[in-house]
Design a protein around this motif. Structure first.
Motif, PDB file in Angstrom:
ATOM      1  N   GLN A 540       0.835  -1.211   0.000  1.00 45.66           N
ATOM      2  CA  GLN A 540       0.000   0.000   0.000  1.00 45.66           C
ATOM      3  C   GLN A 540       0.868   1.259   0.000  1.00 45.66           C
ATOM      4  O   GLN A 540       0.594   2.216  -0.737  1.00 45.66           O
ATOM      5  N   ILE A 541       1.910   1.247   0.829  1.00 47.55           N
ATOM      6  CA  ILE A 541       2.790   2.420   0.932  1.00 47.55           C
ATOM      7  C   ILE A 541       3.517   2.668  -0.391  1.00 47.55           C
ATOM      8  O   ILE A 541       3.551   3.801  -0.900  1.00 47.55           O
ATOM      9  N   LEU A 542       4.080   1.608  -0.959  1.00 42.10           N
ATOM     10  CA  LEU A 542       4.810   1.765  -2.222  1.00 42.10           C
ATOM     11  C   LEU A 542       3.884   2.200  -3.353  1.00 42.10           C
ATOM     12  O   LEU A 542       4.269   3.009  -4.205  1.00 42.10           O
ATOM     13  N   ASN A 543       2.663   1.696  -3.364  1.00 43.74           N
ATOM     14  CA  ASN A 543       1.698   2.111  -4.392  1.00 43.74           C
ATOM     15  C   ASN A 543       1.403   3.600  -4.316  1.00 43.74           C
ATOM     16  O   ASN A 543       1.277   4.285  -5.334  1.00 43.74           O
ATOM     17  N   VAL A 544       1.284   4.120  -3.080  1.00 45.60           N
ATOM     18  CA  VAL A 544       1.038   5.556  -2.897  1.00 45.60           C
ATOM     19  C   VAL A 544       2.216   6.358  -3.455  1.00 45.60           C
ATOM     20  O   VAL A 544       2.032   7.330  -4.207  1.00 45.60           O
ATOM     21  N   TYR A 545       3.444   5.953  -3.096  1.00 48.20           N
ATOM     22  CA  TYR A 545       4.627   6.669  -3.585  1.00 48.20           C
ATOM     23  C   TYR A 545       4.732   6.591  -5.115  1.00 48.20           C
ATOM     24  O   TYR A 545       5.009   7.583  -5.789  1.00 48.20           O
ATOM     25  N   LEU A 546       4.519   5.395  -5.671  1.00 44.46           N
ATOM     26  CA  LEU A 546       4.682   5.194  -7.111  1.00 44.46           C
ATOM     27  C   LEU A 546       3.633   5.953  -7.916  1.00 44.46           C
ATOM     28  O   LEU A 546       3.905   6.446  -9.007  1.00 44.46           O
TER      29      LEU A 546
END
Length: 666
Positions: A540-546
């Motif tokens: 979830q965190i990486l998806n937000v950043y990406l």
């Protein structure tokens, strides 16, 4: 059901420090605010609020969250209740969507009891103000007490008709279930009939700190000697009389503002003081003062002034609560009214300025109060005088602050004309006994724990592979949340073959955002977290950043389930833990900021390298274990080659930070 648009508006508008400030006395601590835990009995603050991050963390209980989770934890609100409370506080109009039958049926028992109690409060006030019986009996009584219509409405005062089932019939007719009328104690249910508990009484709703109706106090107006003058709601899931103070909802703001709380005994004492203009007053409602009640006040102010009737017998019976207040670490003063007067009657006939002046001029510290109260009885009787002095020293022994203790010993010495040495010796004896009792209790607890250890055959052990994995995965999530969008120049080390056909390390410098570095490493090694909660959270965190190139913490928190939210809150607040008591400054520890690029680069590299080493060691361990399997399809030579390759990779990784790391597994 509340619309998503309303929920979003509430989160954007509500300020966590303002909402929590209604319940906890907060003080500035750097960029944060701190206060005493509202979830534990403590004397040093371990509760922290971050206005910047719009979150809170209680290091005493481990709880934490945003403005809504605070209300859910502290006031036991459901999620919709918390949203409605905030919408009301910030004057936000609530948009409703249709609620399904299934969602309606999911309302829990407590919520049903709250709804019944709220309905009862409105019903009793309506009867008081709008029926002939209510006006003639209930309203006349309150008017005789000097209460204005405004005051009556402010405290939701009411009247229960002198009919056996007037309220019960009305509630059942409105669709409220008999089960919850019974559980709140509003209705007494017998086998063949049910009837109103508060029949023919004027009603005082008892509210929580947030204003929820928890229960009722009812006063009878007839001369029936068989009936109790005052009748309270029975203990229930929502009403515990030892844990609530009457008037705390209306008094909390004034208590924090005035930095003092007046404690009285009855409902009318509180109401009359409010009407006079003194609002920082609460009542124990005729029950013996409890530590839970004291802690409610302590969260708002460290100062309490106990107001007593002029009746000497009542004074002696009431001063027992003083020691409890002292034991809680609070400052306590005591004020008595003239003979024949109580706070209600005195406030009723005394103008505001004169009442304020009386309270200021007649409030004494507990030593002076006890001396003035009991000296007349002791007079020239040396035994009674000795008992009085000992009683004073016992009270002083409850104070944890050594400076305050010494000041009170000096004051006691002066008032009672006895040497300080004798008083200090007596105090030391009390302390010694307390220590002996505490040691005895501690030894007994340790003995019981020892037996428990033997019974459970618990031994010290190394961390399991799952536990190590979880620790490292959590650390990666922490780095992503706190530093994911920072630019850092990393040194990437690769293994390559040179012109002579020899393997060598090649280093290349490259500036990346922290989340890019972690994402690339995880993708490069085709790594998936083993802990399912952490796996979902890191994705979830990486998806937000990406997707966005940034990470808005508050917005992200609102999308998480309760378990994931708690993990993120712990990470966000943990760095602020030592601000609570200035620990770093006291210990003269000056930590190099992780905003420093070199420190941050080392932290990220160490974290990723540790995780890769763990994976390599775990894979190697699995290969070694596989050699014992007779059905192993891979040849011994191939397995040994894999193990050798993994060991070389491990050495290469370790060399990249200049050291060989300790094995996780022995």
């Amino acid at each position: 059901m509340i619309s998503q648009n309303t929920i979003q508006t509430v989160f954007e508008t509500a300020r966590v420090e303002e909402v929590i400030g209604d319940f906890v006395h907060l003080k500035r601590a750097g960029s944060n605010l701190k206060g005493l835990s509202p979830f534990a009995d403590e004397k040093s603050p371990s509760f922290m609020v971050s206005p910047v991050k719009q979150i809170w963390k209680d290091f005493s209980s481990g709880k934490g969250g945003n403005v809504v989770t605070f209300l859910m934890e502290h006031e036991h609100f459901t999620y919709p209740e918390a949203i409605r409370y905030l919408a009301k506080k910030y004057n936000i109009e609530i948009e409703e969507t249709e609620q399904s039958l299934e969602e309606t049926e999911l309302a829990n028992e407590k919520e049903s009891m709250y709804l019944v109690s709220e309905f009862a409060s409105k019903y009793f006030q309506n009867v008081l103000l709008n029926t002939e019986e209510g006006k003639a009996i209930g309203l006349s009584y309150f008017k005789e007490r000097g209460f204005t219509t405004e005051t009556i409405k402010k405290f939701h005062l009411g009247y229960s008709p002198d009919v056996w089932d007037a309220f019960t019939s009305e509630a059942l007719g409105k669709g409220y279930k008999l089960e919850f009328l019974d559980k709140t104690g509003l209705t007494i249910v017998k086998e063949e009939k049910q009837f109103d508990r508060f029949k023919g009484r004027v009603m005082f709703p008892i509210q929580s700190m947030s204003g929820r109706v928890l229960g009722f106090g009812g006063r009878i107006l007839t001369n029936d000697k068989k009936a109790a003058k005052y009748l309270n709601s029975p203990e229930s899931e929502i009403y515990h009389k030892s844990k609530i103070l009457y008037g705390i909802y209306h008094a909390k703001q004034a208590i924090a503002k005035q930095n003092n709380c007046y404690l009285v005994e009855g409902y009318t004492d509180v109401i009359q003081f409010h009407q006079t203009g003194i609002e920082n007053v609460v009542a124990s409602s005729g029950t013996a003062l409890t530590s839970e009640q004291i802690n409610l006040v302590k969260r708002l102010t460290p100062n309490m002034t106990v107001l007593f009737d002029g009746d000497a017998a009542g004074l002696r019976a009431s001063i027992r609560g003083i020691d409890l207040i002292l034991e809680a670490g609070m400052n306590v003063r005591v004020c008595a009214f003239p003979d024949g007067e109580d706070p209600d009657s005195f406030a009723k006939k005394t103008p505001h300025d004169e009442l304020v002046s009386y309270l200021e001029n007649n409030a004494k510290d507990f030593i002076q109060f006890k001396a003035s109260l009991l000296m007349d009885e002791a007079k020239n009787d040396p035994i009674k005088k000795a008992d009085l002095i000992r009683d004073m020293v016992v009270s002083i022994s409850k104070i944890s602050d050594k400076i305050k203790r010494e000041v009170y010993i000096q004051e006691c010495s002066r008032i009672m004309d006895i040497s300080e040495d004798v008083l200090f010796n007596t105090l030391a004896q009390l302390d010694k006994k307390e220590i002996q009792d505490a040691n005895k209790k501690f030894k007994q607890e340790q003995k019981e724990k020892t037996f428990e250890v033997i019974r459970n055959e618990t031994t010290t052990r190394l961390l399991s592979a799952e536990e190590i994995s979880a620790l490292l995965e959590r650390k990666i999530i922490e780095v992503l949340i706190l530093y994911g969008n920072k630019d850092v120049e990393f040194e990437e080390t690769y293994l390559r073959v040179n012109e002579d056909g020899e393997e060598e390390n090649f280093t290349e410098k490259r500036t990346l955002k922290v989340f890019e570095k972690i994402y690339m490493n995880l993708q490069e090694d085709e790594i998936e977290f083993s802990n399912p909660i952490f796996k979902n959270l890191v994705n979830q965190i990486l998806n937000v950043y990406l997707q966005k190139g940034d990470f808005e913490k508050n917005e992200f928190l609102n999308q998480l389930d309760q378990t994931s939210e708690q993990i993120v809150i712990d990470i966000l607040m943990n760095e602020n833990k030592y601000e609570l008591d200035g620990w770093l400054e006291k210990k003269q520890v000056f930590v190099k900021s992780k905003d420093d690029e070199e420190v941050l680069k080392a932290l990220i590299s160490e974290t990723l390298i540790s995780y890769r080493e763990y994976l390599i060691q775990n894979l190697t361990k699995e290969l070694v274990e596989g050699l014992k399997d007779e059905n192993q399809e891979t040849s011994l030579q191939d397995v040994m080659q894999l193990i050798n390759d993994y060991n070389k990779l491990k050495v290469s990784i370790s060399t990249s930070i200049g050291r060989i790391r300790t094995d996780f597994f022995k």
